[in-house]
Motif scaffolding. Structure first.
Motif, PDB file in Angstrom:
ATOM      1  N   ASP A  46       0.699  -5.387 -11.966  1.00  0.00           N
ATOM      2  CA  ASP A  46       0.095  -4.730 -10.795  1.00  0.00           C
ATOM      3  C   ASP A  46       1.097  -4.760  -9.632  1.00  0.00           C
ATOM      4  OD1 ASP A  46      -1.338  -4.004  -8.551  1.00  0.00           O
ATOM      5  OD2 ASP A  46      -3.116  -5.185  -9.063  1.00  0.00           O
TER       6      ASP A  46
ATOM      7  N   HIS B  32       0.803  -1.225   0.000  1.00  0.00           N
ATOM      8  CA  HIS B  32       0.000   0.000   0.000  1.00  0.00           C
ATOM      9  C   HIS B  32       0.837   1.276   0.000  1.00  0.00           C
ATOM     10  CE1 HIS B  32      -4.439   0.351   0.561  1.00  0.00           C
ATOM     11  NE2 HIS B  32      -4.324  -0.944   0.417  1.00  0.00           N
TER      12      HIS B  32
ATOM     13  N   SER C 222       2.712   0.771  -4.332  1.00  0.00           N
ATOM     14  CA  SER C 222       1.455   0.881  -5.095  1.00  0.00           C
ATOM     15  C   SER C 222       1.541   1.983  -6.158  1.00  0.00           C
ATOM     16  CB  SER C 222       0.268   1.141  -4.164  1.00  0.00           C
ATOM     17  OG  SER C 222       0.412   2.410  -3.578  1.00  0.00           O
TER      18      SER C 222
ATOM     19  N   LYS D  25       1.215  -3.417  -6.627  1.00  0.00           N
ATOM     20  CA  LYS D  25       0.693  -3.651  -5.274  1.00  0.00           C
ATOM     21  C   LYS D  25       0.394  -5.143  -5.077  1.00  0.00           C
ATOM     22  CE  LYS D  25      -3.163  -2.518  -2.310  1.00  0.00           C
ATOM     23  NZ  LYS D  25      -3.645  -3.912  -2.406  1.00  0.00           N
TER      24      LYS D  25
END
Ligand SMILES: Cc1cc2nc3c(=O)[nH]c(=O)nc-3n(C[C@H](O)[C@H](O)[C@H](O)COP(=O)(O)OP(=O)(O)OC[C@H]3O[C@@H](n4cnc5c(N)ncnc54)[C@H](O)[C@@H]3O)c2cc1C
Length: 435
Positions: A172, A41, A45, A174
């Motif tokens: 992605d 997070h 991210s 995260k």
């Protein structure tokens, strides 16, 4: 009675998760603590998650080359399933422009040659054959839009470029940290979220554990700072910053998210571009979009942040400047009236090369200063930190005789001393996100 562990890792971003994973695999009782609610997070991210191999030093290329193979082999590296899905490596290739500032990529090409990384050299006339949208006029050195020279070609053509076919991105960033969390848990590590470290406890000159904001104490003989842009705060908490020759600071960054020129399938045909001539890097983004980040040219003011929990998260003029710069290179790129993208922080070291090291406090280690370019290396950094901790805790004097280990894929020795907190500033660094 407080909780006990063998190793506490502060942070559950991609590098913290990989570090916890490697140590858990070696039998340590590991706990990763993070003040945020989920893995990845933090600055992970916001990452553009570009996996590219060009760095200005052979050590930089070697680490990236090794990391690349881990991403290619991701399910095998994890050795477990993540019920929420695994990330994917998407190959796009990477075009890097030659400029005077990067010495026409001579050092970079020598470093790529040393590691046998294939690349093609392009003259300006060949560049549009790779990507027809590209304008090959030279605009550099980069200027601000307020400068009358902005947007005006400074020469008919750029000096040329290299194209590195083995480069790409992770779908992605995260989620990649979540994948590693699951793998680390399967190896026995624990993850505690919403757990903010407020104190590093010590006994004489040895770390003894951490205290969380809610008063919980966790005892451990080894604590590793992997707190991303908060790394300097944790180092100050541990009282080790004064003993470091290279330090870290949080640096604010804006990444622009814009539509690709109409009628051009950028996801299929686009590539990563590192363009020092306009001071930007870019990459294809799902939905036929383009992400544009800054290579922090000298005309721009670097915005260091004193408090990583309280900084301007809105887009500024910098956003428009970056899109206008990219529009010099990519024909037909429109500048949207509504900015979108990411505002986040790099954990920047004084020479833009990370610090992977022990500290002046026994048992306290750090994987910090990742300077906007270490996502790609995270799995290797995990191994490096585990090798370092094992050697130093076994009595090895790393400051005098740096730990070395053989990297799994490239079979090249990695000299951990390269990343020492005690080094002098590395003059071969690009002093930018290029590393
Ligand atoms: C905009 C941007 C673009 C980037 N693009 C790329 C790229 O294309 N390619 C590339 O290779 N790299 C890139 N990077 C760099 C890369 O993303 C980072 O190096 C990497 O994600 C850092 O991971 P980390 O685990 O060290 O830090 P983080 O992901 O920041 O994790 C640190 C964690 O520590 C936690 N923490 C902090 N303080 C405390 C405390 N007191 N108590 C408990 N927990 C705490 C935070 O909550 C956070 O979750 C980019 C970075 C940014 C910001």
């Amino acid at each position: 009675m407080g909780e006990k562990a063998d190793v506490i890792v502060i942070g559950a971003g991609i590098i913290g998760a990989c570090t916890g994973f490697e140590l858990a695999k070696r039998g340590y009782r590991v706990v990763n603590v993070d003040k945020l609610p989920e893995a990845g997070h933090g600055s992970t991210s916001g990452s553009c998650a570009i996996i590219r191999l060009h760095y200005s030093t052979p050590d930089g290329v070697a680490m990236a080359r090794e990391g690349y193979y881990y991403w290619l082999d991701w399910p095998k590296y994890l050795g477990t399933v993540d019920e929420t899905g695994l990330v994917k490596y998407i190959n796009t290739g990477c075009l890097v422009f030659k400029t005077e500032k990067n010495h026409h990529l001579k050092q970079v090409m020598a470093a790529l040659d040393e590691l046998c990384v294939p690349y093609l050299e392009y003259g300006p006339q060949d560049i549009p054959k790779l990507l027809p949208l590209l304008d090959t006029s030279a605009f550099g050195p980069p200027t601000l839009p307020s400068d009358e020279r902005f947007g005006r070609p400074t020469a008919e053509h750029v000096a040329g470029a290299i194209y590195v076919p083995e480069s790409g991105l992770i779908s992605d960033p995260k989620q990649s940290a979540h994948n590693v969390q699951r793998a680390a848990e399967a190896a026995g590590a624990r993850f505690r979220f919403k757990a903010e470290v407020v104190e590093i406890r010590r006994h004489h000159n040895r770390v003894s554990g951490i205290t969380l904001k809610d008063g919980t104490q966790i005892d451990a003989p080894v604590v590793i700072n992997v707190a991303g842009p908060h790394s300097f705060i944790i180092n100050r908490m541990a009282g080790v910053e004064a003993g470091m020759n290279i330090k870290t600071r949080a640096l604010r960054q804006e990444v622009c998210h814009v539509a690709a020129p109409e009628g051009f399938d950028y996801n299929q045909l686009g590539t990563i571009i590192s363009d020092g001539d306009i001071g930007c890097y870019s990459r294809p983004e799902v939905g036929n979009n383009i992400l544009i980040g800054s290579e922090d040219p000298e005309c721009d003011t670097l915005e260091y942040v004193d408090d990583p929990d309280d900084y301007n998260t809105n887009f500024t003029e910098q956003w428009t400047t970056q899109v206008m710069r990219e529009a010099q290179r990519i024909r037909g790129l429109r500048i949207p009236s509504q900015p979108s993208g990411v505002v986040d922080l790099y954990d920047c070291s004084d020479d833009w090369i990370p610090i992977y090291d022990r500290s002046s406090l026994d048992g306290f280690y750090m994987a910090v200063g990742t300077s906007g370019n270490q996502f790609k290396n995270a799995p290797v950094v995990g191994v490096l930190m585990a090798e370092l901790v094992e050697a130093v805790e076994g009595g090895h004097d790393h400051d005098r005789d740096p730990v070395r280990f053989s990297m799994k894929y490239t079979k090249r020795p990695c000299n951990v001393g390269f990343y020492s907190r005690l080094r002098t500033i590395n003059p071969n660094s690009s002093f930018s996100v290029i590393g």
